[in-house]
Design a protein around this motif. Structure first.
Motif, PDB file in Angstrom:
ATOM      1  N   ILE A 276       0.842  -1.208   0.000  1.00 32.84           N
ATOM      2  CA  ILE A 276       0.000   0.000   0.000  1.00 32.84           C
ATOM      3  C   ILE A 276       0.875   1.255   0.000  1.00 32.84           C
ATOM      4  CG2 ILE A 276      -1.701   1.345   1.302  1.00 32.84           C
ATOM      5  CD1 ILE A 276      -2.894  -1.314   2.297  1.00 32.84           C
ATOM      6  N   LYS A 277       1.956   1.226   0.767  1.00 28.18           N
ATOM      7  CA  LYS A 277       2.851   2.394   0.785  1.00 28.18           C
ATOM      8  C   LYS A 277       3.396   2.668  -0.627  1.00 28.18           C
ATOM      9  CE  LYS A 277       5.102   3.470   4.478  1.00 28.18           C
ATOM     10  NZ  LYS A 277       5.118   4.611   5.430  1.00 28.18           N
ATOM     11  N   GLU A 278       3.640   1.602  -1.387  1.00 28.96           N
ATOM     12  CA  GLU A 278       4.227   1.779  -2.722  1.00 28.96           C
ATOM     13  C   GLU A 278       3.202   2.145  -3.782  1.00 28.96           C
ATOM     14  OE1 GLU A 278       6.618  -1.649  -3.681  1.00 28.96           O
ATOM     15  OE2 GLU A 278       7.926  -1.284  -1.957  1.00 28.96           O
ATOM     16  N   THR A 279       2.070   1.448  -3.759  1.00 31.86           N
ATOM     17  CA  THR A 279       1.100   1.631  -4.849  1.00 31.86           C
ATOM     18  C   THR A 279       0.043   2.677  -4.526  1.00 31.86           C
ATOM     19  OG1 THR A 279      -0.361  -0.076  -3.966  1.00 31.86           O
ATOM     20  CG2 THR A 279       1.319  -0.792  -5.549  1.00 31.86           C
ATOM     21  N   LYS A 280      -0.074   3.053  -3.240  1.00 32.36           N
ATOM     22  CA  LYS A 280      -1.089   4.026  -2.797  1.00 32.36           C
ATOM     23  C   LYS A 280      -2.509   3.563  -3.123  1.00 32.36           C
ATOM     24  CE  LYS A 280       2.411   6.959  -2.085  1.00 32.36           C
ATOM     25  NZ  LYS A 280       3.056   6.878  -0.761  1.00 32.36           N
ATOM     26  N   ALA A 281      -2.705   2.252  -3.138  1.00 35.27           N
ATOM     27  CA  ALA A 281      -4.030   1.726  -3.505  1.00 35.27           C
ATOM     28  C   ALA A 281      -4.261   0.376  -2.849  1.00 35.27           C
ATOM     29  CB  ALA A 281      -4.133   1.592  -5.021  1.00 35.27           C
ATOM     30  N   PHE A 282      -5.527   0.049  -2.640  1.00 29.37           N
ATOM     31  CA  PHE A 282      -5.900  -1.274  -2.138  1.00 29.37           C
ATOM     32  C   PHE A 282      -7.382  -1.504  -2.407  1.00 29.37           C
ATOM     33  CE2 PHE A 282      -6.328   1.724   1.393  1.00 29.37           C
ATOM     34  CZ  PHE A 282      -7.513   1.381   2.026  1.00 29.37           C
ATOM     35  N   THR A 283      -7.784  -2.772  -2.356  1.00 26.66           N
ATOM     36  CA  THR A 283      -9.213  -3.079  -2.403  1.00 26.66           C
ATOM     37  C   THR A 283      -9.624  -3.694  -1.066  1.00 26.66           C
ATOM     38  OG1 THR A 283      -8.864  -5.306  -3.291  1.00 26.66           O
ATOM     39  CG2 THR A 283      -9.198  -3.529  -4.890  1.00 26.66           C
ATOM     40  N   VAL A 284     -10.885  -3.490  -0.697  1.00 27.48           N
ATOM     41  CA  VAL A 284     -11.454  -4.155   0.481  1.00 27.48           C
ATOM     42  C   VAL A 284     -12.528  -5.097  -0.046  1.00 27.48           C
ATOM     43  CG1 VAL A 284     -12.686  -3.894   2.660  1.00 27.48           C
ATOM     44  CG2 VAL A 284     -11.013  -2.163   1.954  1.00 27.48           C
ATOM     45  N   ASN A 285     -12.225  -6.401   0.017  1.00 23.83           N
ATOM     46  CA  ASN A 285     -13.119  -7.424  -0.521  1.00 23.83           C
ATOM     47  C   ASN A 285     -13.917  -8.044   0.615  1.00 23.83           C
ATOM     48  OD1 ASN A 285     -11.840  -8.049  -3.494  1.00 23.83           O
ATOM     49  ND2 ASN A 285     -10.271  -7.468  -2.019  1.00 23.83           N
ATOM     50  N   ILE A 286     -15.206  -8.239   0.400  1.00 18.94           N
ATOM     51  CA  ILE A 286     -16.073  -8.845   1.414  1.00 18.94           C
ATOM     52  C   ILE A 286     -16.375 -10.284   0.982  1.00 18.94           C
ATOM     53  CG2 ILE A 286     -18.272  -8.670   2.639  1.00 18.94           C
ATOM     54  CD1 ILE A 286     -16.317  -6.332   3.180  1.00 18.94           C
ATOM     55  N   PRO A 287     -15.821 -11.262   1.706  1.00 21.74           N
ATOM     56  CA  PRO A 287     -16.098 -12.655   1.344  1.00 21.74           C
ATOM     57  C   PRO A 287     -17.486 -13.072   1.818  1.00 21.74           C
ATOM     58  CG  PRO A 287     -14.641 -12.580   3.259  1.00 21.74           C
ATOM     59  CD  PRO A 287     -14.907 -11.156   2.860  1.00 21.74           C
ATOM     60  N   SER A 288     -18.150 -13.919   1.065  1.00 16.93           N
ATOM     61  CA  SER A 288     -19.407 -14.481   1.556  1.00 16.93           C
ATOM     62  C   SER A 288     -19.088 -15.654   2.477  1.00 16.93           C
ATOM     63  CB  SER A 288     -20.301 -14.912   0.392  1.00 16.93           C
ATOM     64  OG  SER A 288     -19.623 -15.843  -0.405  1.00 16.93           O
ATOM     65  N   GLU A 289     -20.083 -16.080   3.256  1.00 18.73           N
ATOM     66  CA  GLU A 289     -19.826 -17.051   4.325  1.00 18.73           C
ATOM     67  C   GLU A 289     -19.234 -18.358   3.832  1.00 18.73           C
ATOM     68  OE1 GLU A 289     -23.558 -19.134   5.867  1.00 18.73           O
ATOM     69  OE2 GLU A 289     -24.362 -17.211   5.269  1.00 18.73           O
ATOM     70  N   LYS A 290     -19.529 -18.737   2.598  1.00 18.31           N
ATOM     71  CA  LYS A 290     -19.010 -20.026   2.129  1.00 18.31           C
ATOM     72  C   LYS A 290     -17.487 -20.007   1.979  1.00 18.31           C
ATOM     73  CE  LYS A 290     -20.037 -19.230  -2.793  1.00 18.31           C
ATOM     74  NZ  LYS A 290     -20.731 -19.757  -3.968  1.00 18.31           N
ATOM     75  N   TYR A 291     -16.893 -18.826   2.015  1.00 19.81           N
ATOM     76  CA  TYR A 291     -15.437 -18.716   1.905  1.00 19.81           C
ATOM     77  C   TYR A 291     -14.753 -18.513   3.263  1.00 19.81           C
ATOM     78  CZ  TYR A 291     -16.054 -18.397  -3.147  1.00 19.81           C
ATOM     79  OH  TYR A 291     -16.356 -18.670  -4.462  1.00 19.81           O
ATOM     80  N   TYR A 292     -15.372 -18.977   4.353  1.00 19.17           N
ATOM     81  CA  TYR A 292     -14.757 -18.702   5.660  1.00 19.17           C
ATOM     82  C   TYR A 292     -13.428 -19.418   5.850  1.00 19.17           C
ATOM     83  CZ  TYR A 292     -16.416 -23.180   7.651  1.00 19.17           C
ATOM     84  OH  TYR A 292     -16.635 -24.503   7.907  1.00 19.17           O
ATOM     85  N   LYS A 293     -13.251 -20.575   5.262  1.00 17.99           N
ATOM     86  CA  LYS A 293     -11.949 -21.259   5.395  1.00 17.99           C
ATOM     87  C   LYS A 293     -10.870 -20.512   4.608  1.00 17.99           C
ATOM     88  CE  LYS A 293     -13.862 -25.837   6.273  1.00 17.99           C
ATOM     89  NZ  LYS A 293     -13.970 -27.245   5.857  1.00 17.99           N
ATOM     90  N   GLU A 294     -11.234 -20.038   3.413  1.00 22.08           N
ATOM     91  CA  GLU A 294     -10.283 -19.253   2.631  1.00 22.08           C
ATOM     92  C   GLU A 294      -9.907 -17.976   3.393  1.00 22.08           C
ATOM     93  OE1 GLU A 294     -12.847 -20.854   1.409  1.00 22.08           O
ATOM     94  OE2 GLU A 294     -12.202 -21.912  -0.397  1.00 22.08           O
ATOM     95  N   ALA A 295     -10.916 -17.304   3.973  1.00 24.81           N
ATOM     96  CA  ALA A 295     -10.646 -16.066   4.708  1.00 24.81           C
ATOM     97  C   ALA A 295      -9.685 -16.328   5.854  1.00 24.81           C
ATOM     98  CB  ALA A 295     -11.955 -15.472   5.232  1.00 24.81           C
ATOM     99  N   ASP A 296      -9.860 -17.438   6.532  1.00 24.84           N
ATOM    100  CA  ASP A 296      -8.972 -17.777   7.645  1.00 24.84           C
ATOM    101  C   ASP A 296      -7.556 -18.047   7.135  1.00 24.84           C
ATOM    102  OD1 ASP A 296      -8.666 -18.209  10.467  1.00 24.84           O
ATOM    103  OD2 ASP A 296      -8.481 -20.347  10.052  1.00 24.84           O
ATOM    104  N   TYR A 297      -7.447 -18.839   6.089  1.00 24.39           N
ATOM    105  CA  TYR A 297      -6.121 -19.181   5.552  1.00 24.39           C
ATOM    106  C   TYR A 297      -5.368 -17.927   5.094  1.00 24.39           C
ATOM    107  CZ  TYR A 297      -2.435 -21.314   2.839  1.00 24.39           C
ATOM    108  OH  TYR A 297      -1.191 -21.669   2.348  1.00 24.39           O
ATOM    109  N   ILE A 298      -6.097 -17.017   4.454  1.00 18.47           N
ATOM    110  CA  ILE A 298      -5.472 -15.799   3.928  1.00 18.47           C
ATOM    111  C   ILE A 298      -4.911 -14.933   5.060  1.00 18.47           C
ATOM    112  CG2 ILE A 298      -5.999 -13.653   2.645  1.00 18.47           C
ATOM    113  CD1 ILE A 298      -8.164 -15.408   1.128  1.00 18.47           C
ATOM    114  N   GLY A 299      -5.420 -15.139   6.274  1.00 17.11           N
ATOM    115  CA  GLY A 299      -4.910 -14.417   7.437  1.00 17.11           C
ATOM    116  C   GLY A 299      -3.827 -15.170   8.194  1.00 17.11           C
ATOM    117  N   MET A 300      -3.535 -16.394   7.782  1.00 19.16           N
ATOM    118  CA  MET A 300      -2.597 -17.230   8.546  1.00 19.16           C
ATOM    119  C   MET A 300      -1.192 -17.252   7.971  1.00 19.16           C
ATOM    120  SD  MET A 300      -5.126 -20.475   9.349  1.00 19.16           S
ATOM    121  CE  MET A 300      -3.904 -21.509  10.160  1.00 19.16           C
TER     122      MET A 300
END
Lengths: 198, 198
Positions: A60-84
């Protein structure tokens, strides 16, 4: 009984935000964050707080940009992994089977499989200690047509987002039942109070 | 089909925050806000964004303190009402039957009937346009003993907080089912991916 307790950064519920960025080499990355929220309506802004140790912080410091993606509930395992795991050692798009798509509004990728994403340009950075808050001005939104209401706005009952129960439960939850309409059910309270006072 | 849409300040879910403040005359006030979130772990900080038109904005500027109260779902009508009228013309504690209690940590009242509250000292103010973000350092927490887990942390299944569905539904929701454990269910994904690649 009311207890006085030590300070804790516990907000219920906390959101599950998947932050999309590009590295300076153009490689797309995603990370999971829970420290964030809308910060302004006009201009529309959202903040997300990240530790300097994360790859996304530097992206973010380099590109000055980001997206905020909202996962639906069926992706809760993916959301957890992406944070691990870290994007420094892992290609999290490849490992989760999710697809990066380039935003037309900002220099950041969004997650194609998730129902909607906010496309943000870095507006301000506030260093707060362990975390740095990145405030992004929302430049646009991408959404699946089947999660929109007739006014083209994401409907929570169709998006089916994930909530995080914070440190008190360490669990992910889905949304439950509709309790009532905002700027409406409060009137019932007023009427019932008025009746009592008659 | 993915659509590109105008910028919207829509985060799902958004929290329902009841902000407690004192006026310079010592009069307690509460307002409902949805623009906010945790911004740092150490020191623990939370932000809430308010319009200058609100009484709470001026109260925070004067007292440098506020509480963030989390209502349980049974108070959804109260939460709505508290967001519909101004503390300039209404005594919202009296009208809702809620009770202000003085925080021992900061110069602000919390709502006795709500399961827990964060007690905040104003750390920083960031003007963003229509809204000003007040970042509070969390000095302490007050909580009902019956919403705490064995580690004395608020448990989302006992707190039963309210979610706001933002502009796409304009409704209040409660929490639903637990999907899985954080920093845990992601491992299942990794194992299943590994199996596939064998």
């Amino acid at each position: 009984m009311k207890l006085s307790l030590p300070a804790q950064s516990i907000l219920l519920p906390s959101p599950v935000l998947i932050i999309g960025t590009y590295g300076s080499d153009g490689r797309p990355n995603i990370m999971t964050a829970a420290w964030g929220g809308i910060t302004s309506s006009k201009p529309p802004c959202i903040s997300v707080s990240l530790r300097e140790a994360t790859l996304s912080y530097h992206n973010i410091k380099e590109t000055k940009a980001f997206t905020v993606n909202i996962p639906s509930e069926k992706y809760y395992k993916e959301a957890d992994y992406i944070g691990m795991v870290s994007g420094r050692e892992h290609d999290k798009f490849k490992e989760t089977g999710l697809t990066p798509e380039k935003s037309k509004q900002v220099n950041a990728p969004f997650v194609k499989e998730f129902p909607y994403a906010l496309e943000c340009k870095l507006k301000k950075q506030v260093d707060l200690g362990m975390h740095t808050m990145f405030i992004g001005e929302i430049a646009g939104m991408v959404a699946d047509n089947n999660v929109l209401n007739p006014k083209q706005l994401p409907d929570i009952e169709k998006v089916r987002p994930i909530l995080w129960g914070s440190f008190g439960s360490m669990g992910y939850y889905n949304i439950g039942d509709k309790l009532g309409d905002a700027f409406s059910v409060g009137n019932e309270l007023q009427r019932s109070k008025n009746k009592k006072s008659v």
